[in-house]
Design a protein around this motif. Structure first.
Motif, PDB file in Angstrom:
ATOM      1  N   TYR A  38       8.674 -13.909   1.066  1.00 44.08           N
ATOM      2  CA  TYR A  38       7.267 -13.902   1.454  1.00 44.08           C
ATOM      3  C   TYR A  38       6.525 -14.961   0.654  1.00 44.08           C
ATOM      4  CZ  TYR A  38       2.450 -12.295   1.734  1.00 44.08           C
ATOM      5  OH  TYR A  38       1.095 -12.236   1.907  1.00 44.08           O
ATOM      6  N   GLN A  39       5.786 -15.796   1.340  1.00 36.28           N
ATOM      7  CA  GLN A  39       4.995 -16.828   0.663  1.00 36.28           C
ATOM      8  C   GLN A  39       3.620 -16.257   0.341  1.00 36.28           C
ATOM      9  OE1 GLN A  39       6.315 -19.689  -0.411  1.00 36.28           O
ATOM     10  NE2 GLN A  39       8.214 -18.936   0.489  1.00 36.28           N
ATOM     11  N   ALA A  40       3.458 -15.888  -0.916  1.00 36.08           N
ATOM     12  CA  ALA A  40       2.204 -15.247  -1.310  1.00 36.08           C
ATOM     13  C   ALA A  40       1.040 -16.232  -1.159  1.00 36.08           C
ATOM     14  CB  ALA A  40       2.295 -14.771  -2.746  1.00 36.08           C
ATOM     15  N   THR A  41      -0.068 -15.738  -0.664  1.00 37.33           N
ATOM     16  CA  THR A  41      -1.281 -16.547  -0.589  1.00 37.33           C
ATOM     17  C   THR A  41      -2.128 -16.176  -1.805  1.00 37.33           C
ATOM     18  OG1 THR A  41      -2.436 -14.844   0.667  1.00 37.33           O
ATOM     19  CG2 THR A  41      -1.186 -16.475   1.931  1.00 37.33           C
ATOM     20  N   ASP A  42      -3.235 -16.877  -1.993  1.00 36.71           N
ATOM     21  CA  ASP A  42      -4.061 -16.485  -3.142  1.00 36.71           C
ATOM     22  C   ASP A  42      -5.143 -15.476  -2.738  1.00 36.71           C
ATOM     23  OD1 ASP A  42      -5.654 -18.177  -1.778  1.00 36.71           O
ATOM     24  OD2 ASP A  42      -5.679 -19.765  -3.309  1.00 36.71           O
ATOM     25  N   ARG A  43      -4.970 -14.901  -1.553  1.00 32.37           N
ATOM     26  CA  ARG A  43      -5.953 -13.908  -1.102  1.00 32.37           C
ATOM     27  C   ARG A  43      -5.771 -12.583  -1.861  1.00 32.37           C
ATOM     28  NH1 ARG A  43      -8.365 -13.831   4.063  1.00 32.37           N
ATOM     29  NH2 ARG A  43      -6.640 -14.901   5.070  1.00 32.37           N
ATOM     30  N   VAL A  44      -6.848 -12.044  -2.334  1.00 32.76           N
ATOM     31  CA  VAL A  44      -6.812 -10.727  -2.973  1.00 32.76           C
ATOM     32  C   VAL A  44      -7.538  -9.772  -2.042  1.00 32.76           C
ATOM     33  CG1 VAL A  44      -7.542  -9.344  -4.961  1.00 32.76           C
ATOM     34  CG2 VAL A  44      -6.764 -11.707  -5.293  1.00 32.76           C
ATOM     35  N   LEU A  45      -6.858  -8.718  -1.633  1.00 32.01           N
ATOM     36  CA  LEU A  45      -7.475  -7.771  -0.709  1.00 32.01           C
ATOM     37  C   LEU A  45      -8.064  -6.615  -1.508  1.00 32.01           C
ATOM     38  CD1 LEU A  45      -4.773  -7.602   2.091  1.00 32.01           C
ATOM     39  CD2 LEU A  45      -6.785  -9.064   1.956  1.00 32.01           C
ATOM     40  N   GLU A  46      -9.266  -6.259  -1.151  1.00 33.03           N
ATOM     41  CA  GLU A  46      -9.921  -5.149  -1.832  1.00 33.03           C
ATOM     42  C   GLU A  46     -10.306  -4.124  -0.774  1.00 33.03           C
ATOM     43  OE1 GLU A  46     -13.371  -4.586  -5.211  1.00 33.03           O
ATOM     44  OE2 GLU A  46     -13.185  -6.482  -4.164  1.00 33.03           O
ATOM     45  N   ILE A  47      -9.905  -2.901  -0.974  1.00 41.39           N
ATOM     46  CA  ILE A  47     -10.235  -1.864  -0.008  1.00 41.39           C
ATOM     47  C   ILE A  47     -10.890  -0.705  -0.761  1.00 41.39           C
ATOM     48  CG2 ILE A  47      -9.339  -0.267   1.726  1.00 41.39           C
ATOM     49  CD1 ILE A  47      -6.909  -2.122   2.014  1.00 41.39           C
ATOM     50  N   LEU A  61       0.844  -1.200   0.000  1.00 44.96           N
ATOM     51  CA  LEU A  61       0.000   0.000   0.000  1.00 44.96           C
ATOM     52  C   LEU A  61       0.881   1.253   0.000  1.00 44.96           C
ATOM     53  CD1 LEU A  61      -2.967   1.077   0.216  1.00 44.96           C
ATOM     54  CD2 LEU A  61      -2.625   1.101   2.685  1.00 44.96           C
ATOM     55  N   ALA A  62       1.937   1.227   0.821  1.00 44.23           N
ATOM     56  CA  ALA A  62       2.870   2.369   0.846  1.00 44.23           C
ATOM     57  C   ALA A  62       3.489   2.555  -0.538  1.00 44.23           C
ATOM     58  CB  ALA A  62       3.952   2.139   1.899  1.00 44.23           C
ATOM     59  N   GLY A  63       3.840   1.447  -1.188  1.00 46.29           N
ATOM     60  CA  GLY A  63       4.438   1.536  -2.526  1.00 46.29           C
ATOM     61  C   GLY A  63       3.524   2.223  -3.526  1.00 46.29           C
ATOM     62  N   MET A  64       2.221   2.165  -3.284  1.00 43.65           N
ATOM     63  CA  MET A  64       1.276   2.800  -4.207  1.00 43.65           C
ATOM     64  C   MET A  64       1.370   4.321  -4.176  1.00 43.65           C
ATOM     65  SD  MET A  64      -1.927   0.199  -3.619  1.00 43.65           S
ATOM     66  CE  MET A  64      -2.987   0.762  -4.927  1.00 43.65           C
ATOM     67  N   ARG A  65       2.097   4.849  -3.191  1.00 40.84           N
ATOM     68  CA  ARG A  65       2.332   6.303  -3.130  1.00 40.84           C
ATOM     69  C   ARG A  65       3.491   6.744  -4.024  1.00 40.84           C
ATOM     70  NH1 ARG A  65       0.238  10.586  -2.087  1.00 40.84           N
ATOM     71  NH2 ARG A  65       2.128  11.470  -1.225  1.00 40.84           N
TER      72      ARG A  65
END
Ligand SMILES: Nc1nc(=O)n([C@H]2C[C@H](O)[C@@H](COP(=O)(O)O)O2)cc1CO
Ligand SMILES: [Zn+2]
Length: 162
Positions: A151-160, A21-25
């Motif tokens: 980091y072991q990525a999960t298949d979760r997609v977060l939507e905010i 999220l920080a990277g999105m800045r």
């Protein structure tokens, strides 16, 4: 009494999502990198993303990757997300903390990470693996006893919704 939720996000998902999220800045058109520094007891201590130092305008300084004049490239000016996260922390010591970062740290950030006392690095991507900067980081982390894990990525997609 109702049961607790079971689909809550893990600590790793939480901190890597905060880093992303920080990277999105970031204003960098090519690589948006985010970092999140966490205490041993899972409190967020600091956050950073890649950008020009304070006062160095995103409109006046260049975001180019290549130019015959290095002064017209971003590389001589940009502060990496990891260093920004370290420098953004004004609360005291980062000794024993963990760093979540979306891209493997370069050698310059590795020096700062080690000297700040960060003991664990969790990275998501390593797109520059095999370059001298990454190899030097790996050598320094190993010598300094910094634990590095992917980091072991999960298949979760977060939507905010914002
Ligand atoms: N670990 C890192 N953290 C970072 O914040 N960066 C930043 C510096 C640049 O703004 C951008 C890399 O640009 P490029 O070479 O992918 O177009 O990402 C780069 C790395 C890679 O070592
Ligand atoms: Zn760096």
């Amino acid at each position: 009494m109702s049961d607790k939720r079971t689909d809550y996000i893990s600590w790793d998902e939480y901190f890597m999502a905060v880093a992303r999220l920080a990277g999105m800045r970031s204003k960098d058109p090519n690589s948006q990198v985010g970092s999140c520094i966490v205490s041993p007891d899972n409190k967020i201590l600091s956050i950073g993303y890649n950008g020009f130092p304070r006062g160095c305008s995103d409109e006046e300084f260049p975001w180019s990757r290549e130019d015959e004049d290095p002064l017209r490239t971003k590389y001589v000016y940009v502060t990496h997300s990891e260093l920004n996260a370290i420098l953004n922390y004004r609360g005291g010591s980062l000794e024993g903390s963990k760093l979540y970062v979306s891209l493997f740290p370069c050698n310059e950030c590795a020096k700062a990470i080690i000297q700040a006392g960060i003991k664990t690095v969790i990275y998501a991507e390593n797109k520059y693996e095999g370059t001298p900067a990454v190899t030097a980081s790996q050598m320094m982390f190993a010598a300094a006893g910094v634990e590095v894990r992917k980091y072991q990525a999960t298949d979760r997609v977060l939507e905010i919704k914002v």
